[in-house]
Design a protein around this motif. Structure first.
Motif, mmCIF file in Angstrom:
data_model
loop_
_atom_site.group_PDB
_atom_site.id
_atom_site.type_symbol
_atom_site.label_atom_id
_atom_site.label_comp_id
_atom_site.label_asym_id
_atom_site.label_seq_id
_atom_site.Cartn_x
_atom_site.Cartn_y
_atom_site.Cartn_z
ATOM 1 N N VAL A 79 28.665 5.937 -4.107
ATOM 2 C CA VAL A 79 27.318 5.631 -3.624
ATOM 3 C C VAL A 79 26.344 6.599 -4.288
ATOM 4 O O VAL A 79 26.538 7.817 -4.238
ATOM 5 N N TYR A 80 25.316 6.065 -4.909
ATOM 6 C CA TYR A 80 24.343 6.926 -5.583
ATOM 7 C C TYR A 80 22.974 6.268 -5.555
ATOM 8 O O TYR A 80 22.814 5.098 -5.216
ATOM 9 N N THR A 81 21.969 7.037 -5.900
ATOM 10 C CA THR A 81 20.602 6.528 -5.947
ATOM 11 C C THR A 81 19.966 6.954 -7.263
ATOM 12 O O THR A 81 20.659 7.347 -8.196
ATOM 13 N N SER A 82 18.638 6.866 -7.349
ATOM 14 C CA SER A 82 17.916 7.298 -8.548
ATOM 15 C C SER A 82 16.514 7.697 -8.115
ATOM 16 O O SER A 82 16.249 7.871 -6.927
ATOM 17 N N ALA A 83 15.608 7.815 -9.062
ATOM 18 C CA ALA A 83 14.209 8.083 -8.707
ATOM 19 C C ALA A 83 13.586 6.861 -8.041
ATOM 20 O O ALA A 83 12.529 6.956 -7.419
ATOM 21 N N ASP A 84 14.233 5.697 -8.185
ATOM 22 C CA ASP A 84 13.761 4.476 -7.538
ATOM 23 C C ASP A 84 14.346 4.366 -6.136
ATOM 24 O O ASP A 84 15.282 5.078 -5.769
ATOM 25 N N SER A 85 13.798 3.448 -5.369
ATOM 26 C CA SER A 85 14.245 3.245 -3.992
ATOM 27 C C SER A 85 15.453 2.314 -3.988
ATOM 28 O O SER A 85 15.348 1.115 -3.725
ATOM 29 N N PRO A 94 0.794 -1.223 0.000
ATOM 30 C CA PRO A 94 0.000 0.000 0.000
ATOM 31 C C PRO A 94 0.825 1.271 0.000
ATOM 32 O O PRO A 94 0.368 2.327 -0.426
ATOM 33 N N ASN A 95 2.074 1.187 0.485
ATOM 34 C CA ASN A 95 2.941 2.366 0.568
ATOM 35 C C ASN A 95 4.217 2.137 -0.231
ATOM 36 O O ASN A 95 4.794 1.045 -0.203
ATOM 37 N N PRO A 96 4.673 3.168 -0.929
ATOM 38 C CA PRO A 96 5.902 2.998 -1.712
ATOM 39 C C PRO A 96 7.133 2.934 -0.828
ATOM 40 O O PRO A 96 7.126 3.402 0.311
ATOM 41 N N PHE A 97 8.207 2.356 -1.362
ATOM 42 C CA PHE A 97 9.489 2.363 -0.664
ATOM 43 C C PHE A 97 10.043 3.795 -0.640
ATOM 44 O O PHE A 97 9.746 4.600 -1.521
ATOM 45 N N PRO A 98 10.868 4.132 0.364
ATOM 46 C CA PRO A 98 11.406 5.500 0.436
ATOM 47 C C PRO A 98 12.379 5.801 -0.699
ATOM 48 O O PRO A 98 13.118 4.920 -1.154
ATOM 49 N N VAL A 99 12.352 7.044 -1.159
ATOM 50 C CA VAL A 99 13.292 7.494 -2.193
ATOM 51 C C VAL A 99 14.064 8.697 -1.657
ATOM 52 O O VAL A 99 13.638 9.357 -0.707
ATOM 53 N N TYR A 100 15.194 8.995 -2.296
ATOM 54 C CA TYR A 100 16.115 10.001 -1.760
ATOM 55 C C TYR A 100 16.584 10.950 -2.871
ATOM 56 O O TYR A 100 17.720 10.861 -3.342
ATOM 57 N N PRO A 101 15.711 11.865 -3.274
ATOM 58 C CA PRO A 101 16.064 12.789 -4.360
ATOM 59 C C PRO A 101 17.216 13.725 -4.010
ATOM 60 O O PRO A 101 17.842 14.296 -4.912
#
Length: 394
Positions: free
Chosen positions: A153-159, A100-107
């Protein structure tokens, strides 16, 4: 359903091959996304004669892929009920688990407390800590990484929490250990969907990522169709990153792959050796190599390569087999961003005992697939979804 049960289900996920924006796509910044149709337009038509026979062109309008007058499959498309548009959420929902809830993201990158703890536990500083394209960030920071030994270390629009490192600077085992450390740190409110190892090789100006990527997902919070299959005495054979997505939960045997064609080869090998159970395959190149890199030409070529293998797959089916092609989300290579897109996914169901030409319409959840597989194979799965088994079996 009173008819005799099926012995095997071969489920092939064409990773990211979405078929049009969902009604709420605008909330995710994905208005106008249509991975399959937009790719076809970008290359002035796809050449997919075998997918066309199965009914790909009957699901949506696809340039170069005409609707078949006599499609060989029961066909349709499925909406994602869960919040999100990532690989894990999509696969879990295919197997009956809604989130029901999305995973956290880190813009804006990961918070200081996360990075401080990570650096302390790995004994090194890190580079980057912001959203980035994987290929671009190693191009930009790869040389500095080689000089300092600091992982990127990097992220994206995904969690995702992604760690890139050169194999000659940080060994594969050490990189995987770093990912395990990150996975243990990222819990509670920071429980990202996946920690991903991104090894690369080469020299400055020509760094390339290797196929030794490894995903460290969160565990499914409940039982999936795969768990219920094992409870019923069946075996589940995972090809590609399926085992990583489910953290080996509900998996009997695992085989890793180098690319899409290797994935097809290993699916065929299981079909040759295993007479019962679920063969669950993910073909990741669509997403990893072409979707995220905005490469519609590569995406089209990848579809055509899989299309050429379809006769081989069909020839190896037995009378009590089900063959299913689907996807887990979109990743439109023609839109400005390089992220996943919130889309419907295709549904093609084939087999000697499956009615051809049945239009399954728009299913309300990916979970309808898992629920149907359970019913067709004769075991109970207390999961989300509505089975369409009754209307497709001859």
């Amino acid at each position: 359903m009173q008819k005799s049960k099926f012995n095997r289900a071969i489920i092939i996920v064409l990773d990211s091959v979405g078929v049009g924006e969902l009604p709420d796509a605008y909330k995710y910044g994905d208005k106008g996304s249509n991975t399959l149709a937009n790719t076809a337009k970008a290359v002035r038509g796809l050449k997919l004669p075998n997918f066309q026979k199965l009914g790909f062109g009957n699901i949506i309008d696809v340039e170069g892929v005409e609707p078949s007058r006599t499609p060989l499959t029961s066909f349709g498309k499925m909406a994602e009920k869960s919040a999100g548009k990532d690989t894990t959420t999509g696969h879990w929902e295919l197997m009956g688990l809604h989130l029901p809830n999305p995973f956290p993201v880190y813009p804006n990158g990961f918070p200081k407390e996360v990075i401080d703890e990570f650096e302390k536990k790995i004994g090194r500083k890190i580079l980057c800590n912001k959203p980035a394209s994987g290929t671009e960030i190693i191009k930009k920071l790869g040389e500095k990484h080689v000089k300092t030994g600091y992982p990127i270390v990097y992220t994206s629009a995904d969690s995702v929490f992604q760690i890139a490192a050169h194999k000659e600077v940080v060994s594969l085992n050490e990189l995987y250990k770093m990912c395990e450390i990150a996975r243990n740190i990222l819990r509670g409110k920071h429980s990202v969907c996946r920690v991903i190892a991104r090894p690369f090789t080469g020299k400055p100006g020509s760094f390339v990522r290797t196929s030794e990527r490894r995903d460290y997902s969160v565990k499914p919070p409940g039982k999936t169709v795969l768990d219920y299959a094992i409870d019923a005495g069946l075996k589940v054979f995972a090809v590609g990153k399926i085992s990583e997505i489910f953290v080996n939960q509900g998996i009997t045997e695992v085989v890793h792959i180098d690319n899409n064609m290797d994935g097809v080869d290993k699916t065929l090998a299981y079909m040759d050796k295993k007479d019962k159970g679920i063969i669950f395959t993910n073909l990741v190149d669509f997403d990893m190599l072409w979707g995220h890199r905005n490469n519609p030409e590569g995406y089209a070529k990848g579809l055509e390569d899989v299309d050429k293998r379809i006769p081989e797959i069909i020839e190896n089916l037995k009378p009590n087999d089900i063959l299913i092609f689907t996807a887990d989300h979109g990743c439109d290579p023609t839109t400005p961003n390089t992220d996943h897109s919130r889309e419907y996914v295709p549904l093609l169901v084939y087999g000697e005992r499956i009615k051809p030409g049945v239009n399954l319409g728009i299913r309300k959840s990916f979970s309808d697939l898992g629920k149907t597989v359970a019913e067709l194979m004769g075991f109970k799965a207390l999961v989300e979804g509505e089975s369409f088994a009754e209307i497709i079996v001859i």
